[in-house]
Design a protein around this motif. Structure first.
Motif, PDB file in Angstrom:
ATOM      1  N   SER A 262       0.858  -1.195   0.000  1.00  0.00           N
ATOM      2  CA  SER A 262       0.000   0.000   0.000  1.00  0.00           C
ATOM      3  C   SER A 262       0.887   1.235   0.000  1.00  0.00           C
ATOM      4  CB  SER A 262      -0.893   0.011   1.246  1.00  0.00           C
ATOM      5  OG  SER A 262      -0.103   0.250   2.399  1.00  0.00           O
ATOM      6  N   GLU A 263       0.334   2.335  -0.496  1.00  0.00           N
ATOM      7  CA  GLU A 263       1.052   3.617  -0.511  1.00  0.00           C
ATOM      8  C   GLU A 263       1.546   3.987   0.887  1.00  0.00           C
ATOM      9  OE1 GLU A 263       1.934   4.677  -3.881  1.00  0.00           O
ATOM     10  OE2 GLU A 263       1.948   6.441  -2.559  1.00  0.00           O
ATOM     11  N   THR A 264       0.631   3.850   1.866  1.00  0.00           N
ATOM     12  CA  THR A 264       0.972   4.268   3.234  1.00  0.00           C
ATOM     13  C   THR A 264       2.156   3.464   3.743  1.00  0.00           C
ATOM     14  OG1 THR A 264      -1.376   4.641   3.565  1.00  0.00           O
ATOM     15  CG2 THR A 264      -0.014   4.686   5.525  1.00  0.00           C
ATOM     16  N   ASN A 265       2.135   2.150   3.508  1.00  0.00           N
ATOM     17  CA  ASN A 265       3.232   1.309   3.991  1.00  0.00           C
ATOM     18  C   ASN A 265       4.531   1.623   3.249  1.00  0.00           C
ATOM     19  OD1 ASN A 265       4.527  -0.756   5.476  1.00  0.00           O
ATOM     20  ND2 ASN A 265       4.264  -2.153   3.742  1.00  0.00           N
ATOM     21  N   LEU A 266       4.457   1.733   1.921  1.00  0.00           N
ATOM     22  CA  LEU A 266       5.677   1.958   1.145  1.00  0.00           C
ATOM     23  C   LEU A 266       6.342   3.280   1.520  1.00  0.00           C
ATOM     24  CD1 LEU A 266       4.460   0.560  -2.314  1.00  0.00           C
ATOM     25  CD2 LEU A 266       5.940  -0.568  -0.635  1.00  0.00           C
ATOM     26  N   HIS A 294       1.642   8.040  16.990  1.00  0.00           N
ATOM     27  CA  HIS A 294       0.794   9.013  16.281  1.00  0.00           C
ATOM     28  C   HIS A 294      -0.587   9.125  16.935  1.00  0.00           C
ATOM     29  CE1 HIS A 294       3.270  10.388  12.973  1.00  0.00           C
ATOM     30  NE2 HIS A 294       3.722   9.152  12.812  1.00  0.00           N
ATOM     31  N   ILE A 295      -1.109   7.990  17.411  1.00  0.00           N
ATOM     32  CA  ILE A 295      -2.409   8.032  18.112  1.00  0.00           C
ATOM     33  C   ILE A 295      -2.287   8.942  19.345  1.00  0.00           C
ATOM     34  CG2 ILE A 295      -4.004   6.625  19.516  1.00  0.00           C
ATOM     35  CD1 ILE A 295      -4.419   5.318  16.970  1.00  0.00           C
ATOM     36  N   TYR A 296      -1.195   8.761  20.070  1.00  0.00           N
ATOM     37  CA  TYR A 296      -0.923   9.592  21.263  1.00  0.00           C
ATOM     38  C   TYR A 296      -0.827  11.074  20.877  1.00  0.00           C
ATOM     39  CZ  TYR A 296       2.301  11.993  24.463  1.00  0.00           C
ATOM     40  OH  TYR A 296       2.913  12.913  25.266  1.00  0.00           O
ATOM     41  N   ALA A 297      -0.022  11.365  19.851  1.00  0.00           N
ATOM     42  CA  ALA A 297       0.220  12.767  19.478  1.00  0.00           C
ATOM     43  C   ALA A 297      -1.065  13.444  19.004  1.00  0.00           C
ATOM     44  CB  ALA A 297       1.295  12.835  18.392  1.00  0.00           C
ATOM     45  N   ASN A 298      -1.867  12.713  18.244  1.00  0.00           N
ATOM     46  CA  ASN A 298      -3.130  13.299  17.767  1.00  0.00           C
ATOM     47  C   ASN A 298      -4.063  13.619  18.929  1.00  0.00           C
ATOM     48  OD1 ASN A 298      -2.222  13.190  15.174  1.00  0.00           O
ATOM     49  ND2 ASN A 298      -3.320  11.305  14.624  1.00  0.00           N
ATOM     50  N   ALA A 299      -4.080  12.745  19.943  1.00  0.00           N
ATOM     51  CA  ALA A 299      -4.919  13.012  21.124  1.00  0.00           C
ATOM     52  C   ALA A 299      -4.388  14.240  21.872  1.00  0.00           C
ATOM     53  CB  ALA A 299      -4.943  11.790  22.035  1.00  0.00           C
ATOM     54  N   PHE A 300      -3.075  14.312  22.000  1.00  0.00           N
ATOM     55  CA  PHE A 300      -2.433  15.426  22.712  1.00  0.00           C
ATOM     56  C   PHE A 300      -2.778  16.759  22.046  1.00  0.00           C
ATOM     57  CE2 PHE A 300       1.455  16.082  25.544  1.00  0.00           C
ATOM     58  CZ  PHE A 300       1.281  17.441  25.644  1.00  0.00           C
ATOM     59  N   GLU A 319      -8.777   7.124  15.504  1.00  0.00           N
ATOM     60  CA  GLU A 319      -8.374   6.303  14.353  1.00  0.00           C
ATOM     61  C   GLU A 319      -7.074   6.843  13.774  1.00  0.00           C
ATOM     62  OE1 GLU A 319     -11.476   5.846  11.473  1.00  0.00           O
ATOM     63  OE2 GLU A 319     -13.005   5.469  13.013  1.00  0.00           O
ATOM     64  N   PHE A 320      -6.363   5.967  13.045  1.00  0.00           N
ATOM     65  CA  PHE A 320      -5.139   6.415  12.385  1.00  0.00           C
ATOM     66  C   PHE A 320      -4.913   5.569  11.140  1.00  0.00           C
ATOM     67  CE2 PHE A 320      -0.511   6.377  11.700  1.00  0.00           C
ATOM     68  CZ  PHE A 320      -0.322   7.748  11.539  1.00  0.00           C
ATOM     69  N   GLU A 321      -4.454   6.233  10.083  1.00  0.00           N
ATOM     70  CA  GLU A 321      -4.157   5.545   8.825  1.00  0.00           C
ATOM     71  C   GLU A 321      -2.772   4.898   8.951  1.00  0.00           C
ATOM     72  OE1 GLU A 321      -6.712   5.690   6.548  1.00  0.00           O
ATOM     73  OE2 GLU A 321      -5.559   4.125   5.523  1.00  0.00           O
ATOM     74  N   ALA A 322      -2.721   3.674   9.457  1.00  0.00           N
ATOM     75  CA  ALA A 322      -1.456   2.985   9.748  1.00  0.00           C
ATOM     76  C   ALA A 322      -0.977   2.231   8.507  1.00  0.00           C
ATOM     77  CB  ALA A 322      -1.671   2.002  10.896  1.00  0.00           C
ATOM     78  N   PRO A 323       0.286   1.783   8.497  1.00  0.00           N
ATOM     79  CA  PRO A 323       0.774   0.983   7.359  1.00  0.00           C
ATOM     80  C   PRO A 323      -0.077  -0.257   7.068  1.00  0.00           C
ATOM     81  CG  PRO A 323       2.628   1.786   8.643  1.00  0.00           C
ATOM     82  CD  PRO A 323       1.387   2.186   9.403  1.00  0.00           C
ATOM     83  N   ASP A 330     -10.432   0.786  20.463  1.00  0.00           N
ATOM     84  CA  ASP A 330     -11.780   0.442  20.915  1.00  0.00           C
ATOM     85  C   ASP A 330     -12.046   1.078  22.289  1.00  0.00           C
ATOM     86  OD1 ASP A 330     -13.916  -2.030  20.229  1.00  0.00           O
ATOM     87  OD2 ASP A 330     -13.871  -1.304  22.300  1.00  0.00           O
ATOM     88  N   PRO A 331     -13.110   1.895  22.384  1.00  0.00           N
ATOM     89  CA  PRO A 331     -13.362   2.582  23.654  1.00  0.00           C
ATOM     90  C   PRO A 331     -13.722   1.620  24.780  1.00  0.00           C
ATOM     91  CG  PRO A 331     -14.716   3.497  21.876  1.00  0.00           C
ATOM     92  CD  PRO A 331     -14.075   2.257  21.338  1.00  0.00           C
ATOM     93  N   ALA A 332     -14.303   0.461  24.460  1.00  0.00           N
ATOM     94  CA  ALA A 332     -14.778  -0.441  25.507  1.00  0.00           C
ATOM     95  C   ALA A 332     -13.639  -1.218  26.152  1.00  0.00           C
ATOM     96  CB  ALA A 332     -15.812  -1.410  24.935  1.00  0.00           C
ATOM     97  N   ASN A 333     -12.609  -1.588  25.372  1.00  0.00           N
ATOM     98  CA  ASN A 333     -11.591  -2.490  25.951  1.00  0.00           C
ATOM     99  C   ASN A 333     -10.140  -2.026  25.740  1.00  0.00           C
ATOM    100  OD1 ASN A 333     -10.875  -3.312  23.304  1.00  0.00           O
ATOM    101  ND2 ASN A 333     -12.460  -4.884  23.315  1.00  0.00           N
ATOM    102  N   HIS A 334      -9.942  -0.833  25.161  1.00  0.00           N
ATOM    103  CA  HIS A 334      -8.587  -0.259  24.995  1.00  0.00           C
ATOM    104  C   HIS A 334      -7.700  -1.035  24.029  1.00  0.00           C
ATOM    105  CE1 HIS A 334      -8.315   2.349  28.916  1.00  0.00           C
ATOM    106  NE2 HIS A 334      -9.515   2.355  28.402  1.00  0.00           N
ATOM    107  N   HIS A 335      -8.241  -2.057  23.365  1.00  0.00           N
ATOM    108  CA  HIS A 335      -7.474  -2.757  22.340  1.00  0.00           C
ATOM    109  C   HIS A 335      -7.782  -2.093  20.985  1.00  0.00           C
ATOM    110  CE1 HIS A 335      -7.173  -5.476  25.722  1.00  0.00           C
ATOM    111  NE2 HIS A 335      -6.381  -6.308  25.062  1.00  0.00           N
ATOM    112  N   THR A 336      -7.240  -2.659  19.896  1.00  0.00           N
ATOM    113  CA  THR A 336      -7.276  -1.942  18.614  1.00  0.00           C
ATOM    114  C   THR A 336      -7.942  -2.783  17.529  1.00  0.00           C
ATOM    115  OG1 THR A 336      -5.179  -0.938  19.295  1.00  0.00           O
ATOM    116  CG2 THR A 336      -5.789  -0.670  17.000  1.00  0.00           C
ATOM    117  N   SER A 337      -8.767  -2.153  16.712  1.00  0.00           N
ATOM    118  CA  SER A 337      -9.306  -2.837  15.535  1.00  0.00           C
ATOM    119  C   SER A 337      -8.191  -2.969  14.505  1.00  0.00           C
ATOM    120  CB  SER A 337     -10.456  -2.027  14.920  1.00  0.00           C
ATOM    121  OG  SER A 337     -11.585  -2.094  15.740  1.00  0.00           O
ATOM    122  N   LEU A 338      -7.932  -4.202  14.062  1.00  0.00           N
ATOM    123  CA  LEU A 338      -6.781  -4.490  13.203  1.00  0.00           C
ATOM    124  C   LEU A 338      -7.193  -5.392  12.041  1.00  0.00           C
ATOM    125  CD1 LEU A 338      -4.339  -5.443  16.135  1.00  0.00           C
ATOM    126  CD2 LEU A 338      -4.317  -3.300  14.870  1.00  0.00           C
TER     127      LEU A 338
END
Ligand code: ACM
Length: 384
Positions: A262-266, A294-300, A319-323, A330-338
């Motif tokens: 993907s463009e983002t990854n490359l 980046h998730i941290y910085a965007n929240a900050f 959300e973040f456009e990751a590689p 996820d707000p309910a359990n602090h894990h991430t949709s992947l």
């Protein structure tokens, strides 16, 4: 006048010791993201300054350094940990001081802390897909091999529960080795594998000894086309240690492989090469370490401060456009949709992606539901 003070963050990975190959890649993912943020002007003009320590692959050192980061260095946020034993050691410390740990590693699930953000895969995002894939293609008689600590015990339990739901299934063996196991330790296990003839091996071995396992397998003369090793922890980093020829034909499930086209990854890999050359071997834990900063910085940027009370409501649901694709905390359990993927190791030391989810899979760390995700058709045949 606007606050231009630098923002200190804790960076706590293993730069030495048995898991340092993966630990250094996590460090480099973290530093790459910090550089990107600082080069773009920091957070409202404030530079992020990593306060970085080497935890030496030791849970006790992780605990001591986490306390030091919080008490002496006065950070509110720590990015760190690979082995679950190290996360379990840091968890009570961030809870005691009410600080935040970002944890960029796949793990065994069955945990929640209000003070942790989990950016690696939970078992419903890698084990479920791997069990389905391996049993459909190779059979359901599994031999489990792990390193001797909590993640392998729990991850093997989950894998056997999943495999044993299949017809003609059985657990034909389960063995644990020390974290610094040598090829000799695995040779004894190979003799048992020769005798029990499983359909596939599930490895929860981590760190340097991963190379010894795969070498012992190769030297035993086994054939990955008929009895491969499947893993959640054998990444491009471990393959770089064992060599592409030794890894060839074995399977790993992960949300990220370096080979994602993907463009983002490359573009991200290109920036990494500029910063670190080819010293860093990108892998699933590198990617999680990268995007979580980046998730941290965007929240900050929204809150102007990083104490947990202010920051957490902004992180949850973000959300973040990751590689690997667009991820979401996820707000309910602090894990991430992947995005679950399955790769087979190829002759270049990379993974050829053979299946991938077309949509992100919600994290379900307690395995209440076992959705496979929305798989695309197998992308390539299993020709190795
Ligand atoms: C792990 O220990 N979570 C790989």
């Amino acid at each position: 006048m606007a606050n231009k003070d630098p923002i200190r963050v804790g960076v706590l990975f293993s730069e030495t010791g048995v898991t340092s190959t993966i630990g250094r890649s996590q460090l480099q993912g973290t530093l790459l993201a910090v550089d990107e943020i600082n080069e773009a002007g920091g957070i409202d003009g404030r530079e992020i300054v990593p306060v970085r320590y080497d935890a030496q692959s030791s849970p006790a050192i992780y605990a001591a350094l986490a306390e030091r980061l919080i008490v002496q260095d006065k950070v509110n946020v720590i990015f760190g940990c690979y082995m679950s034993s190290s996360r379990k050691a840091v968890l009570p410390i961030v809870e005691k001081w009410n600080k935040l740990l970002f944890y960029p590693t796949l793990y065994e699930g069955f945990e929640f802390s209000n003070n942790i953000i989990y950016s690696g895969a939970a078992p419903n995002q890698n084990s479920v897909q791997l069990a389905e894939f391996m049993t459909a293609n190779f059979g359901a008689r599994v031999y489990l091999i792990g390193s001797n600590y909590i993640y392998p015990y729990e991850s093997n339990r989950i894998m056997s529960d999943l495999v044993l739901q299949r017809p003609n299934s059985s657990k034909v063996g389960e063995r644990y080795v020390k974290l610094d196991a040598s090829e000799r330790d695995f040779q004894l296990i190979m003799a048992d594998i020769r005798a029990t003839e499983p359909d596939f091996i599930f490895s929860t071995v981590v760190g340097d000894s991963t190379a010894s396992l795969y070498r012992a397998y190769a030297e035993a003369g086994f054939n990955p086309k008929t009895m491969p090793i499947a893993s959640l922890t054998t990444s491009e980093a471990e393959i770089s240690q064992m060599g592409a020829d030794v890894a060839l034909g074995h399977f790993t499930a992960a949300p990220y492989f370096q080979s994602i086209n993907s463009e983002t990854n490359l573009r991200c890999l290109e920036r990494l090469r500029k910063r670190f050359g080819f010293e860093c071997v990108p892998n699933m834990c590198w990617e999680a370490a990268y995007f979580q900063v980046h998730i941290y910085a965007n929240a900050f940027r929204h809150t102007g401060q990083d104490d947990i009370g202010q920051l957490l409501p902004r992180i949850l649901g973000s959300e973040f456009e990751a590689p690997q694709g667009r991820v979401r905390i996820d707000p309910a359990n602090h894990h991430t949709s992947l995005y679950p993927r399955i790769g087979v190791a190829n002759s270049r030391g990379q993974f050829t992606i053979v299946r991938e989810a077309t949509r992100p899979v919600h994290p379900d760390p307690y395995m209440v539901t076992h959705s496979l995700g929305d798989w695309t058709a197998t992308l390539s045949t299993l020709e190795l």
